[in-house]
Design a protein around this motif. Structure first.
Motif, PDB file in Angstrom:
ATOM      1  N   ARG A 174       0.878  -1.194   0.199  1.00 51.88           N
ATOM      2  CA  ARG A 174      -0.013  -0.267  -0.050  1.00 51.88           C
ATOM      3  C   ARG A 174       1.041   1.014   0.156  1.00 51.88           C
ATOM      4  NH1 ARG A 174      -3.088  -3.762   3.295  1.00 51.88           N
ATOM      5  NH2 ARG A 174      -2.086  -2.226   5.873  1.00 51.88           N
ATOM      6  N   ALA A 175       1.864   1.259   0.909  1.00 53.74           N
ATOM      7  CA  ALA A 175       2.585   2.387   0.669  1.00 53.74           C
ATOM      8  C   ALA A 175       3.773   2.643  -0.757  1.00 53.74           C
ATOM      9  CB  ALA A 175       4.371   2.231   2.315  1.00 53.74           C
ATOM     10  N   ALA A 176       3.747   1.519  -1.584  1.00 54.71           N
ATOM     11  CA  ALA A 176       4.122   1.658  -2.807  1.00 54.71           C
ATOM     12  C   ALA A 176       3.189   2.926  -3.614  1.00 54.71           C
ATOM     13  CB  ALA A 176       4.674   0.687  -2.796  1.00 54.71           C
ATOM     14  N   LEU A 177       2.597   1.984  -3.583  1.00 56.29           N
ATOM     15  CA  LEU A 177       1.574   2.706  -4.388  1.00 56.29           C
ATOM     16  C   LEU A 177       0.463   4.028  -4.028  1.00 56.29           C
ATOM     17  CD1 LEU A 177      -1.345  -0.751  -4.571  1.00 56.29           C
ATOM     18  CD2 LEU A 177       0.934  -0.046  -6.695  1.00 56.29           C
ATOM     19  N   ASP A 178       1.084   4.645  -2.930  1.00 59.90           N
ATOM     20  CA  ASP A 178       0.038   5.545  -2.187  1.00 59.90           C
ATOM     21  C   ASP A 178       1.311   6.440  -3.114  1.00 59.90           C
ATOM     22  OD1 ASP A 178      -1.380   4.499  -1.388  1.00 59.90           O
ATOM     23  OD2 ASP A 178      -0.811   4.952   1.145  1.00 59.90           O
ATOM     24  N   GLU A 179       2.709   5.950  -2.747  1.00 60.60           N
ATOM     25  CA  GLU A 179       4.168   6.572  -3.411  1.00 60.60           C
ATOM     26  C   GLU A 179       4.463   6.855  -4.204  1.00 60.60           C
ATOM     27  OE1 GLU A 179       8.896   6.739  -3.185  1.00 60.60           O
ATOM     28  OE2 GLU A 179       7.597   5.250  -2.019  1.00 60.60           O
ATOM     29  N   ALA A 180       3.600   5.700  -5.731  1.00 63.56           N
ATOM     30  CA  ALA A 180       3.915   5.964  -6.820  1.00 63.56           C
ATOM     31  C   ALA A 180       2.510   6.688  -7.308  1.00 63.56           C
ATOM     32  CB  ALA A 180       3.492   4.420  -7.588  1.00 63.56           C
ATOM     33  N   GLU A 181       1.882   7.103  -6.533  1.00 64.39           N
ATOM     34  CA  GLU A 181       0.690   8.067  -6.815  1.00 64.39           C
ATOM     35  C   GLU A 181       0.908   9.190  -6.464  1.00 64.39           C
ATOM     36  OE1 GLU A 181      -3.272   8.824  -8.431  1.00 64.39           O
ATOM     37  OE2 GLU A 181      -2.300   6.839  -8.423  1.00 64.39           O
ATOM     38  N   GLN A 182       1.742   9.572  -5.435  1.00 64.34           N
ATOM     39  CA  GLN A 182       2.771  11.117  -5.893  1.00 64.34           C
ATOM     40  C   GLN A 182       2.530  11.396  -6.965  1.00 64.34           C
ATOM     41  OE1 GLN A 182       3.756  10.949  -1.432  1.00 64.34           O
ATOM     42  NE2 GLN A 182       2.020  10.547  -0.362  1.00 64.34           N
ATOM     43  N   LEU A 183       3.994  10.637  -6.909  1.00 64.01           N
ATOM     44  CA  LEU A 183       5.088  10.851  -8.285  1.00 64.01           C
ATOM     45  C   LEU A 183       4.560  10.747  -9.025  1.00 64.01           C
ATOM     46  CD1 LEU A 183       8.000   7.814  -7.287  1.00 64.01           C
ATOM     47  CD2 LEU A 183       8.000  10.354  -6.289  1.00 64.01           C
ATOM     48  N   ARG A 184       3.517  10.464  -9.443  1.00 67.22           N
ATOM     49  CA  ARG A 184       2.899  11.074 -10.843  1.00 67.22           C
ATOM     50  C   ARG A 184       1.886  12.095 -10.785  1.00 67.22           C
ATOM     51  NH1 ARG A 184       0.995   4.734 -11.133  1.00 67.22           N
ATOM     52  NH2 ARG A 184      -0.557   4.903  -9.575  1.00 67.22           N
ATOM     53  N   ALA A 185       1.664  12.262  -9.431  1.00 69.33           N
ATOM     54  CA  ALA A 185       1.225  14.061  -9.211  1.00 69.33           C
ATOM     55  C   ALA A 185       2.119  14.755  -9.773  1.00 69.33           C
ATOM     56  CB  ALA A 185       0.205  13.985  -8.098  1.00 69.33           C
ATOM     57  N   LEU A 186       3.000  14.602  -9.289  1.00 74.10           N
ATOM     58  CA  LEU A 186       4.901  15.474  -8.751  1.00 74.10           C
ATOM     59  C   LEU A 186       4.506  15.153 -10.749  1.00 74.10           C
ATOM     60  CD1 LEU A 186       6.607  17.851  -7.927  1.00 74.10           C
ATOM     61  CD2 LEU A 186       8.125  15.539  -7.692  1.00 74.10           C
ATOM     62  N   ILE A 187       4.803  14.659 -11.028  1.00 77.03           N
ATOM     63  CA  ILE A 187       5.172  14.705 -12.332  1.00 77.03           C
ATOM     64  C   ILE A 187       3.857  15.413 -13.278  1.00 77.03           C
ATOM     65  CG2 ILE A 187       5.512  13.191 -14.442  1.00 77.03           C
ATOM     66  CD1 ILE A 187       7.256  11.217 -12.778  1.00 77.03           C
ATOM     67  N   ALA A 188       3.195  14.992 -13.358  1.00 74.25           N
ATOM     68  CA  ALA A 188       2.114  15.747 -13.775  1.00 74.25           C
ATOM     69  C   ALA A 188       1.642  17.358 -13.228  1.00 74.25           C
ATOM     70  CB  ALA A 188       0.365  15.291 -13.321  1.00 74.25           C
TER      71      ALA A 188
END
Length: 225
Positions: A174-188
């Motif tokens: 779950r932590a990895a998924l949350d981190e990936a979502e945050q990174l995608r938001a940062l990239i966007a």
């Protein structure tokens, strides 16, 4: 069962497996329907249900068949048995009370003895793990449309570590998924900033090229005092 050491069991020893509700033909939304329907499009292979379990996002229907529906319960696991990718997702607590799934799913419900040794989250994670995915893909390759039968799914080997280890794995997942979502938001967000900056720079450059050149005195232009 002894849970102190990791061991294996077939899925059929841990859970009951049932097919989705046998709808006849296309599913038609009925605003007055009393039953919600989960379809494959409501699930994400990585994030599971997400917001797809909200009542507003699900179709409502009136069931016409004779079969008694197996309404989804929190902690059930839905397994997508057809298509390019087989994956599973845990039914969340927010699922509407009277909800069924469509035929492309198998409904996996842990038995009482199964609940004693494995959590729904860990079982779903393991089904989505590359080892189980390789196993399922090999089984589904011989069909015209890739699919897994109920008997094949029942024979899936499941590794059962301690409940503590299961909790550790699912928490990290779950932590990895949350981190990936945050990174995608940062990239966007960064891409949006770059688009805005690029437009500003280009607009400024075009504006400076189109600005009129101030008229010069003829004598000054000729170099006379």
């Amino acid at each position: 069962m002894n849970t102190s050491k990791p061991h294996q069991a077939l899925l059929k020893a841990l859970a009951d497996i049932k097919p989705g509700y046998p709808f006849r033909g296309a599913i038609r939304h009925d605003p007055k329907g009393e039953v919600s329907v989960v379809q494959v499009r409501h699930l994400d292979p990585e994030y599971g249900f997400g917001e797809g379990c909200q009542a507003a996002s699900l179709d409502r229907v009136t069931l016409e068949g004779r079969r008694k529906p197996d309404y989804l319960q929190s902690g059930d696991i839905l397994f997508v048995s057809r298509g390019a990718r087989f994956f599973s997702a845990v039914v969340p607590q927010a699922i509407p009370e009277h909800t069924v799934c469509t035929p492309p799913f198998f409904l996996i419900r842990l038995s009482e003895s199964g609940k004693a040794v494995i959590t729904p989250e860990f079982l779903a994670w393991q089904i989505n793990h590359h080892e189980a995915q390789s196993y399922l893909t090999r089984l589904g390759q011989g069909t015209l449309q890739h699919s897994i039968s109920k008997s094949q799914l029942k024979g899936l080997p499941v590794t059962i570590p301690s409940l503590h280890r299961q909790s550790l794995v699912t928490s990290l997942h779950r932590a990895a998924l949350d981190e990936a979502e945050q990174l995608r938001a940062l990239i966007a967000n960064r891409e949006q900033e770059m688009r805005a900056l690029g437009m500003a720079v280009l607009s400024e450059a075009r504006a400076s090229e189109q600005a009129p050149v101030p008229a010069q005195n003829d004598q000054a232009a000729a170099g006379h005092p």
